[in-house]
Design a protein around this motif. Structure first.
Motif, short mmCIF file in Angstrom:
data_model
loop_
_atom_site.label_atom_id
_atom_site.label_comp_id
_atom_site.label_asym_id
_atom_site.label_seq_id
_atom_site.Cartn_x
_atom_site.Cartn_y
_atom_site.Cartn_z
N ASN A 126 0.81 -1.22 0.00
CA ASN A 126 0.00 0.00 0.00
C ASN A 126 0.84 1.27 0.00
O ASN A 126 0.30 2.36 -0.21
CB ASN A 126 -0.94 0.01 1.20
N GLU A 127 2.14 1.15 0.23
CA GLU A 127 3.01 2.33 0.22
C GLU A 127 3.32 2.81 -1.20
O GLU A 127 3.89 3.89 -1.38
CB GLU A 127 4.32 2.01 0.94
N TYR A 128 2.96 2.02 -2.21
CA TYR A 128 3.37 2.31 -3.58
C TYR A 128 2.17 2.34 -4.53
O TYR A 128 1.20 1.62 -4.33
CB TYR A 128 4.38 1.26 -4.07
N LYS A 129 2.28 3.16 -5.54
CA LYS A 129 1.31 3.18 -6.62
C LYS A 129 1.81 2.22 -7.69
O LYS A 129 2.78 2.52 -8.40
CB LYS A 129 1.15 4.59 -7.19
N LEU A 130 1.16 1.07 -7.82
CA LEU A 130 1.67 -0.01 -8.65
C LEU A 130 0.74 -0.31 -9.81
O LEU A 130 -0.47 -0.05 -9.76
CB LEU A 130 1.84 -1.28 -7.81
N PRO A 131 1.29 -0.90 -10.88
CA PRO A 131 0.42 -1.43 -11.94
C PRO A 131 -0.31 -2.66 -11.41
O PRO A 131 -0.10 -3.06 -10.26
CB PRO A 131 1.43 -1.80 -13.04
N PRO A 132 -1.17 -3.30 -12.20
CA PRO A 132 -1.87 -4.50 -11.72
C PRO A 132 -0.91 -5.55 -11.18
O PRO A 132 0.12 -5.84 -11.79
CB PRO A 132 -2.59 -5.00 -12.98
#
Length: 356
Positions: A126-132
């Motif tokens: 949840n600390e990162y904006k990730l792709p799928p």
């Protein structure tokens, strides 16, 4: 000759010279005009046509699809180094100088499969904006049966009031899956993820091996047939590696391996990736084998090991970056701790073209 006759003779010679001069002038003019201009025809000329163009468009220069494969995270509240390494990987990916369309997690996401280890994994992700992000289960994701209420290893009390079903439900809930095995398609390219379906609480005979049910193998066969596109790659993720060709596996291997291989045999351009071995890309261990498909062994993010299972690689965190081009697939090993690609893990596989 009289003077009058001589003058007439000179005039005749002059006229002849002028005539010859005009004749040669016309000849020269015709010669150069013929070189400079097309000959005229009494027939109607055909309309001019543009030069023929190649029928196939040039191949794109950039990747059509790209993704990372992270294996064996082994996230554990009791081992903070595993969380540190996953953060190194995800931080590298989110700042990566290149496209990342997805992330595949190929088993052993947690070290003990407990609720608190999944909670720690959620906190980090949840600390990162990730792709799928998609995943399958490894043997360690079933280890909660070894852990008692005090979060200590308690082999004598197995299953410690838990079950393999508890492990399966935790995994599905974390990813929002309805089943343990799934497929994912992006930009016209598909990835299938197969999952170990039971552990020693339900099937003591499987040990640390990957057991797939009849239902999963039937689904696998149907989805490969449905998703396969001639000339394009198809990707398959497992956790445990395959045993030697022609045999079924046991503990620490994919058990129903003969049927797995038979399913893929009719198809070209299939790429299979597994984890579980943890082996450092730089220790000389083979990580690529060509069968009827292309078979790759990933290293580990959480616990990269050298051949002797010593601590020389304890600070390494490794994974795979896959790039799909129109005519090839490029597979590269990545060291997340220093954000570099590894020369020892660099493969370019030409795709077999579809038959006309």
């Amino acid at each position: 000759m009289s003077r009058r006759a001589f003058i007439r003779w000179l005039l005749a010679i002059g006229a002849a010279l002028v005539g010859l001069s005009a004749f040669f002038s016309q000849m020269v003019k015709k010669k150069f005009m013929a070189e400079d201009q097309p000959a005229l025809s009494s027939e109607n000329p055909e309309p001019s046509q543009a030069a023929a163009q190649p029928s196939a468009e040039p191949l794109p220069t950039g990747p059509l699809m790209s993704y990372f494969i992270l294996s064996d995270l082994h996230i554990s509240v009791g081992d903070p180094l595993t969380g540190k390494k996953l953060r190194q990987a995800l931080d590298d990916i989110t700042h990566f100088d290149g496209p990342v369309d997805a992330i595949m997690l190929t088993g052993d996401l947690t070290d003990s499969g407990t609720e608190r280890d999944y909670k720690e994994l959620r906190t980090i992700v949840n600390e990162y904006k990730l792709p799928p992000v998609h995943a399958n289960m490894g043997n360690h994701d079933y280890y909660t049966i070894w852990i008692n209420k005090a979060n200590n290893w308690d082999q004598a009390a197995v299953p410690n009031g838990k079950s393999d079903e508890v492990s399966r439900e935790q995994f599905k809930k974390f990813f929002g899956y309805k089943t343990l095995y799934n497929d994912f398609t992006t930009k016209g390219h598909s990835i299938l993820l197969l999952s170990q379906e039971a552990y020693v609480q339900e099937r003591p005979e499987v040990g640390e091996g990957a057991w797939y049910s009849d239902e999963q193998l039937a689904w696998f066969k149907e989805r490969v047939k449905a998703l396969y596109q001639p000339g394009r790659p198809l990707f398959v993720m497992t956790h445990q590696p395959l045993p030697p060709n022609g045999t079924d596996g046991g503990t620490h291997q994919l058990i129903r391996a003969i049927q797995f291989r038979e399913t893929l045999k009719p198809y070209k351009n299939v790429f299979v990736f597994c984890g579980h071995r943890h082996q450092d890309f730089q220790n000389g261990t083979p990580h690529y084998v060509q069968e009827t498909f292309h078979y790759f062994h990933n290293a580990s993010v959480g616990r990269t090991l050298n051949r002797a299972y010593q601590q020389e690689a304890k600070n390494k965190a490794q994974g795979i970056y896959v790039q799909v081009f129109a005519d090839k697939v490029v597979v590269r090993g990545r060291e997340f701790s220093n954000r570099t690609f590894l020369e020892e893990a660099n493969w370019s596989i030409d795709l077999q073209k579809a038959q006309a």
